[in-house]
Design a protein around this motif. Structure first.
Motif, PDB file in Angstrom:
ATOM      1  N   GLN A   7       3.211   5.966   4.395  1.00 41.76           N
ATOM      2  CA  GLN A   7       3.014   7.443   4.406  1.00 41.76           C
ATOM      3  C   GLN A   7       1.657   7.676   4.219  1.00 41.76           C
ATOM      4  O   GLN A   7       0.755   6.851   3.831  1.00 41.76           O
ATOM      5  CB  GLN A   7       3.957   7.799   2.817  1.00 41.76           C
ATOM      6  CG  GLN A   7       5.368   7.590   2.905  1.00 41.76           C
ATOM      7  CD  GLN A   7       5.687   8.026   1.404  1.00 41.76           C
ATOM      8  OE1 GLN A   7       5.092   9.020   0.712  1.00 41.76           O
ATOM      9  NE2 GLN A   7       6.718   7.194   0.939  1.00 41.76           N
ATOM     10  N   PRO A   8       1.349   8.885   4.793  1.00 41.58           N
ATOM     11  CA  PRO A   8       0.145   9.316   4.616  1.00 41.58           C
ATOM     12  C   PRO A   8      -0.593   9.474   3.159  1.00 41.58           C
ATOM     13  O   PRO A   8       0.278   9.668   2.316  1.00 41.58           O
ATOM     14  CB  PRO A   8       0.084  10.843   5.001  1.00 41.58           C
ATOM     15  CG  PRO A   8       1.181  10.959   5.972  1.00 41.58           C
ATOM     16  CD  PRO A   8       2.368   9.958   5.259  1.00 41.58           C
ATOM     17  N   ALA A   9      -1.739   8.983   2.957  1.00 40.25           N
ATOM     18  CA  ALA A   9      -2.430   8.971   1.505  1.00 40.25           C
ATOM     19  C   ALA A   9      -3.795   9.334   1.703  1.00 40.25           C
ATOM     20  O   ALA A   9      -4.818   8.369   1.402  1.00 40.25           O
ATOM     21  CB  ALA A   9      -2.000   7.808   0.870  1.00 40.25           C
ATOM     22  N   PRO A  10      -3.976  10.332   2.337  1.00 46.06           N
ATOM     23  CA  PRO A  10      -5.578  10.750   2.864  1.00 46.06           C
ATOM     24  C   PRO A  10      -6.671  10.794   1.756  1.00 46.06           C
ATOM     25  O   PRO A  10      -7.690  10.715   1.702  1.00 46.06           O
ATOM     26  CB  PRO A  10      -5.616  11.691   3.753  1.00 46.06           C
ATOM     27  CG  PRO A  10      -4.512  12.603   3.602  1.00 46.06           C
ATOM     28  CD  PRO A  10      -3.298  11.500   2.921  1.00 46.06           C
ATOM     29  N   ALA A  56       2.565   6.161  -8.542  1.00 47.30           N
ATOM     30  CA  ALA A  56       4.024   5.381  -8.154  1.00 47.30           C
ATOM     31  C   ALA A  56       4.645   6.392  -8.236  1.00 47.30           C
ATOM     32  O   ALA A  56       5.634   6.751  -7.091  1.00 47.30           O
ATOM     33  CB  ALA A  56       4.419   4.426  -9.537  1.00 47.30           C
ATOM     34  N   ALA A  57       5.033   7.485  -9.022  1.00 42.23           N
ATOM     35  CA  ALA A  57       5.788   8.670  -9.117  1.00 42.23           C
ATOM     36  C   ALA A  57       5.639   9.470  -7.737  1.00 42.23           C
ATOM     37  O   ALA A  57       6.538   9.955  -7.015  1.00 42.23           O
ATOM     38  CB  ALA A  57       5.842   9.404 -10.211  1.00 42.23           C
ATOM     39  N   ARG A  58       4.213   9.679  -7.617  1.00 43.60           N
ATOM     40  CA  ARG A  58       4.154  10.508  -6.304  1.00 43.60           C
ATOM     41  C   ARG A  58       4.452  10.024  -4.994  1.00 43.60           C
ATOM     42  O   ARG A  58       5.115  10.689  -3.953  1.00 43.60           O
ATOM     43  CB  ARG A  58       2.574  10.374  -6.154  1.00 43.60           C
ATOM     44  CG  ARG A  58       1.948  11.242  -4.832  1.00 43.60           C
ATOM     45  CD  ARG A  58       0.465  11.285  -5.021  1.00 43.60           C
ATOM     46  NE  ARG A  58      -0.066  11.705  -3.513  1.00 43.60           N
ATOM     47  CZ  ARG A  58      -1.099  11.445  -3.264  1.00 43.60           C
ATOM     48  NH1 ARG A  58      -2.094  10.879  -3.859  1.00 43.60           N
ATOM     49  NH2 ARG A  58      -1.663  11.744  -2.125  1.00 43.60           N
ATOM     50  N   PHE A  59       4.657   8.603  -4.945  1.00 40.71           N
ATOM     51  CA  PHE A  59       5.167   8.273  -3.829  1.00 40.71           C
ATOM     52  C   PHE A  59       6.669   7.474  -3.782  1.00 40.71           C
ATOM     53  O   PHE A  59       7.096   6.504  -3.134  1.00 40.71           O
ATOM     54  CB  PHE A  59       4.272   6.825  -3.272  1.00 40.71           C
ATOM     55  CG  PHE A  59       2.825   7.708  -2.612  1.00 40.71           C
ATOM     56  CD1 PHE A  59       3.052   8.230  -1.394  1.00 40.71           C
ATOM     57  CD2 PHE A  59       1.751   7.746  -3.445  1.00 40.71           C
ATOM     58  CE1 PHE A  59       1.895   8.554  -1.027  1.00 40.71           C
ATOM     59  CE2 PHE A  59       0.582   8.182  -2.767  1.00 40.71           C
ATOM     60  CZ  PHE A  59       0.900   9.026  -1.700  1.00 40.71           C
ATOM     61  N   GLY A  60       7.446   7.829  -5.114  1.00 43.62           N
ATOM     62  CA  GLY A  60       8.796   7.472  -5.065  1.00 43.62           C
ATOM     63  C   GLY A  60       8.862   6.020  -5.651  1.00 43.62           C
ATOM     64  O   GLY A  60      10.088   5.566  -5.329  1.00 43.62           O
ATOM     65  N   ILE A  61       8.155   5.672  -6.360  1.00 46.37           N
ATOM     66  CA  ILE A  61       8.127   4.307  -7.216  1.00 46.37           C
ATOM     67  C   ILE A  61       8.525   4.799  -8.589  1.00 46.37           C
ATOM     68  O   ILE A  61       7.616   5.400  -9.138  1.00 46.37           O
ATOM     69  CB  ILE A  61       7.072   3.325  -6.946  1.00 46.37           C
ATOM     70  CG1 ILE A  61       6.634   3.008  -5.647  1.00 46.37           C
ATOM     71  CG2 ILE A  61       7.276   2.090  -7.607  1.00 46.37           C
ATOM     72  CD1 ILE A  61       5.173   2.377  -5.248  1.00 46.37           C
ATOM     73  N   TRP A  73      -4.244   1.997   2.991  1.00 48.49           N
ATOM     74  CA  TRP A  73      -5.175   1.571   3.934  1.00 48.49           C
ATOM     75  C   TRP A  73      -5.237   2.168   5.129  1.00 48.49           C
ATOM     76  O   TRP A  73      -4.084   2.662   5.592  1.00 48.49           O
ATOM     77  CB  TRP A  73      -4.771  -0.104   4.374  1.00 48.49           C
ATOM     78  CG  TRP A  73      -5.981  -0.723   4.936  1.00 48.49           C
ATOM     79  CD1 TRP A  73      -6.065  -0.889   6.300  1.00 48.49           C
ATOM     80  CD2 TRP A  73      -7.089  -1.300   4.501  1.00 48.49           C
ATOM     81  NE1 TRP A  73      -7.245  -1.556   6.690  1.00 48.49           N
ATOM     82  CE2 TRP A  73      -7.944  -1.795   5.613  1.00 48.49           C
ATOM     83  CE3 TRP A  73      -7.601  -1.556   3.131  1.00 48.49           C
ATOM     84  CZ2 TRP A  73      -9.117  -2.375   5.204  1.00 48.49           C
ATOM     85  CZ3 TRP A  73      -8.941  -1.974   2.937  1.00 48.49           C
ATOM     86  CH2 TRP A  73      -9.652  -2.500   4.075  1.00 48.49           C
ATOM     87  N   GLY A  74      -6.403   2.550   5.483  1.00 51.16           N
ATOM     88  CA  GLY A  74      -6.332   3.470   6.565  1.00 51.16           C
ATOM     89  C   GLY A  74      -5.762   4.868   6.394  1.00 51.16           C
ATOM     90  O   GLY A  74      -5.313   5.454   7.362  1.00 51.16           O
ATOM     91  N   GLY A  75      -5.903   5.332   5.192  1.00 53.67           N
ATOM     92  CA  GLY A  75      -5.401   6.582   5.010  1.00 53.67           C
ATOM     93  C   GLY A  75      -3.839   6.661   4.891  1.00 53.67           C
ATOM     94  O   GLY A  75      -3.443   7.776   4.746  1.00 53.67           O
TER      95      GLY A  75
END
Length: 142
Positions: A7-10, A56-61, A73-75
C-alpha cells in the motif's frame, strides 16, 4: 487486491520495520537485519509501542494479535513474505533470495502464515520488548 498487498505510505520514512517486539522469532529477525545492514538503512518499531500500535492500526494490522511484520520501502508498505523479501533484497549477503518475489503471494504467504501462527509456540514469547544494545539503540523508533 489482497488485504496484504503493498500500500502507499508516502509519509513514512523508507527502511522502517514494524515488528512484534515480544516475539522471540521476530526479535531474532531484527538482530539478523542489524548484523547485515552495513549501511544502516533500516530502523525498527515494535508494534507494542504507541507509535507502533498506531501504524499497525492504520494499515489494518491488529496490534494485539499481529499477523504480519511490515516494512516501508520506496514509499510503500509491504507485509508478510513481501516485507521479508524486500528487506532481504537490500542486504548484500541475502539479496539473491529476492528472486523468491517472483513467486505469487498465494504460494509464499501460506508458508509465512504457518510460521506466524505458530511463532510463540515454536520460538517463544517474552513479557517485554527486546532491549537493543547501546550501539543499536538509535535505530529503534518509539
Amino acid at each position: 487486491m489482497s488485504r496484504w498487498s503493498p500500500q502507499p505510505a508516502p509519509d513514512e520514512q523508507d527502511g522502517l520495520i514494524l515488528f512484534d517486539g515480544v516475539c522471540v522469532f521476530c526479535s531474532r529477525w531484527v538482530r539478523f537485519v542489524i548484523r547485515r545492514d552495513r549501511e544502516r538503512r533500516f530502523r525498527f518499531l515494535p508494534i507494542q509501542s504507541e507509535r507502533g500500535r498506531a501504524l499497525a492500526a492504520r494499515f489494518g494490522i491488529d496490534p494485539d494479535a499481529p499477523e504480519t511484520n511490515a516494512v516501508v520501502w520506496g514509499g510503500r508498505i509491504f507485509f508478510k513474505s513481501d516485507a521479508a523479501l524486500v528487506v532481504l533484497e537490500q542486504l548484500p549477503e541475502t539479496a539473491p533470495l529476492a528472486i523468491l518475489r517472483r513467486l505469487p503471494r498465494g504460494l509464499r504467504n501460506p508458508a509465512y502464515d504457518l510460521i506466524a501462527r505458530n511463532r510463540y509456540r515454536i520460538f517463544g514469547r517474552t513479557d517485554q520488548c527486546m532491549v537493543p544494545s547501546v550501539e543499536d539503540r538509535a535505530r529503534f523508533v518509539s
